[in-house]
Write a protein that holds these residues in place. Structure first.
Motif, PDB file in Angstrom:
ATOM      1  N   HIS A   1     108.291  48.616  78.203  1.00 15.05           N
ATOM      2  CA  HIS A   1     108.924  47.553  77.419  1.00 15.05           C
ATOM      3  C   HIS A   1     108.570  47.690  75.937  1.00 15.05           C
ATOM      4  O   HIS A   1     109.444  47.575  75.068  1.00 15.05           O
ATOM      5  CB  HIS A   1     108.492  46.183  77.940  1.00 15.05           C
ATOM      6  CG  HIS A   1     109.099  45.044  77.177  1.00 15.05           C
ATOM      7  ND1 HIS A   1     110.275  44.441  77.536  1.00 15.05           N
ATOM      8  CD2 HIS A   1     108.690  44.415  76.035  1.00 15.05           C
ATOM      9  CE1 HIS A   1     110.572  43.491  76.669  1.00 15.05           C
ATOM     10  NE2 HIS A   1     109.621  43.453  75.749  1.00 15.05           N
TER      11      HIS A   1
ATOM     12  N   ALA B   1     108.357  41.159  79.523  1.00 15.01           N
ATOM     13  CA  ALA B   1     108.403  40.872  78.089  1.00 15.01           C
ATOM     14  C   ALA B   1     107.330  39.864  77.691  1.00 15.01           C
ATOM     15  O   ALA B   1     106.719  39.983  76.619  1.00 15.01           O
ATOM     16  CB  ALA B   1     109.785  40.355  77.698  1.00 15.01           C
TER      17      ALA B   1
ATOM     18  N   HIS C   1     111.326  48.126  73.058  1.00 15.99           N
ATOM     19  CA  HIS C   1     111.597  46.992  72.176  1.00 15.99           C
ATOM     20  C   HIS C   1     110.722  46.948  70.921  1.00 15.99           C
ATOM     21  O   HIS C   1     111.086  46.278  69.955  1.00 15.99           O
ATOM     22  CB  HIS C   1     111.423  45.683  72.958  1.00 15.99           C
ATOM     23  CG  HIS C   1     112.423  45.514  74.058  1.00 15.99           C
ATOM     24  ND1 HIS C   1     113.714  45.116  73.825  1.00 15.99           N
ATOM     25  CD2 HIS C   1     112.315  45.705  75.401  1.00 15.99           C
ATOM     26  CE1 HIS C   1     114.371  45.047  74.975  1.00 15.99           C
ATOM     27  NE2 HIS C   1     113.555  45.404  75.945  1.00 15.99           N
TER      28      HIS C   1
END
Length: 373
Positions: A100, A68, A104
């Motif tokens: 990721h 992240a 997200h």
């Protein structure tokens, strides 16, 4: 080198669709040397370096880093370049960053390609052990084994091995921390971005079952397996990777056919398809890929502008049947009858009065059908 954002290299027109390329652990953006220049023909290509690799500052991440954190750095890079939405392709750790982002930040991605990567990288323990080794002893042992981990026997890319040797040990270890903590297997079905998976059949680090696992879980995903490719497929099999990426990125026949229908209309394209034979099939594919999939999709010029240029070129070469088709297309692209007339009047000056006379006759017939003139 900058201490505030990822080092990167930009190629291609700034008006072209943006494409960000992520590297594997231990390499720099040189991993994409044989692929990025070709992709930059149709895209604004931005390839970036991991922290402590290539030209990126090691202090951009620290111990206990996560994927992240790396994804946030990529988004910050895109923001600094004024890029809101982009296609993304990444190798290994770079592919994990892409997964990721797809999970997200799907609103930032137009498409995703994950190359020789995984949703879990075999668990935390091996990466914790590697991080501890690198912090204690440096990178020498990994440099010695780089070719065996990255390529098939007898193949090497010395520049990439040198990248491994020159990486900052602490930043490298922090990237290992990120891989140790990474596991998206349970959330893969939530990824909605159009996704391509590319596996190297000789890849020992992330073998094909890792990519199959992602392809089976991500809705609508496509999987391509490359024979003779190991972990760094863009360096070892660049043509195969290029072929897969070009198709996925929409610069091929599929996107070209969409644009062709939007400009010329379904009726015309349906007639052309109905007339297609095995003899003409390759030519029709060529038109869709090249004329409509690359030229007409380039946002540098509007479709109105492209219609005006096309009308002029067709008059200059005396292609009046094609001219009639593109008069209809020009109306579809927003040109008025008066504007079409002004374009044809311009051709009288630069292409000759007889050519313009024939052009006006062809256009008049079309506009009479379209507008009742």
């Amino acid at each position: 080198m900058t201490d505030k954002r990822l080092n990167h290299r930009a190629e291609g027109s700034t008006s072209a669709p943006p494409l960000l390329l992520g590297p594997s652990l231990g390499t720099s953006y040189a991993l994409w040397d044989k692929v990025a220049p070709e992709l930059s023909i149709t895209h604004r290509v931005i390839r970036w370096d991991l922290p402590g690799h290539g030209g990126s500052a090691p202090g951009l991440i620290g111990s206990g880093a996560t994927v992240a954190d790396l994804a946030d750095l990529v988004l910050a890079l895109a923001d600094s370049l004024g890029i809101e939405r982009f296609a993304y392709a990444g190798v290994s750790l770079g592919g994990a960053v892409g997964l990721h982002l797809g999970l997200h930040h799907p609103e930032r991605l137009s498409s995703l390609a994950v190359i020789c990567s995984s949703a879990h990288f075999n668990g935390a323990k091996p990466w914790q052990e590697r991080a501890e080794l690198v912090r204690r002893e440096g990178l020498d042992s990994l440099v010695a084994s780089a070719d065996a981990r990255w390529f098939t026997p007898g193949f090497s890319v010395p520049e990439l091995v040198r990248d491994q040797a020159e990486a900052d040990p602490e930043a490298y270890a922090a990237c290992c921390d990120a891989l140790a903590a990474f596991d998206l297997r349970e959330r893969l079905p939530e990824i909605s971005v159009r996704t391509l998976l590319i596996a190297g059949r000789e890849d020992k680090a992330t073998p094909p079952p890792h990519l199959r696992e992602i392809a089976d879980a991500v809705p609508g995903a496509t999987l391509v397996e490359l024979p003779h490719a190991a972990h760094l497929a863009p360096a070892q099999c660049p043509e195969a990777v290029l072929t897969a990426l070009r198709t996925h990125l929409g610069s091929g026949a599929r996107r070209g056919m969409e644009v062709r229908r939007e400009v010329l209309g379904d009726a015309h394209v349906d007639r052309a398809q109905a007339r297609q034979t095995p003899f003409t099939a390759r030519f029709q594919d060529f038109i869709s890929r090249y004329a409509w999939g690359e030229i007409w999709t380039d946002p540098t010029l509007s479709r109105r502008e492209r219609s005006m240029i096309t009308l002029t070129a067709l008059v200059a070469h005396g292609h009046y049947d094609e001219l009639a088709m593109h008069v209809r297309a020009a109306r579809r692209n927003g040109l008025t009858s008066e504007e079409i007339g002004a374009v044809l009047l311009q051709t009288a000056v630069y292409c000759g009065v007889p050519a313009a006379n024939s052009a006006f006759a062809a256009a008049q017939r079309v506009l009479a059908e379209e507008d009742g003139l």
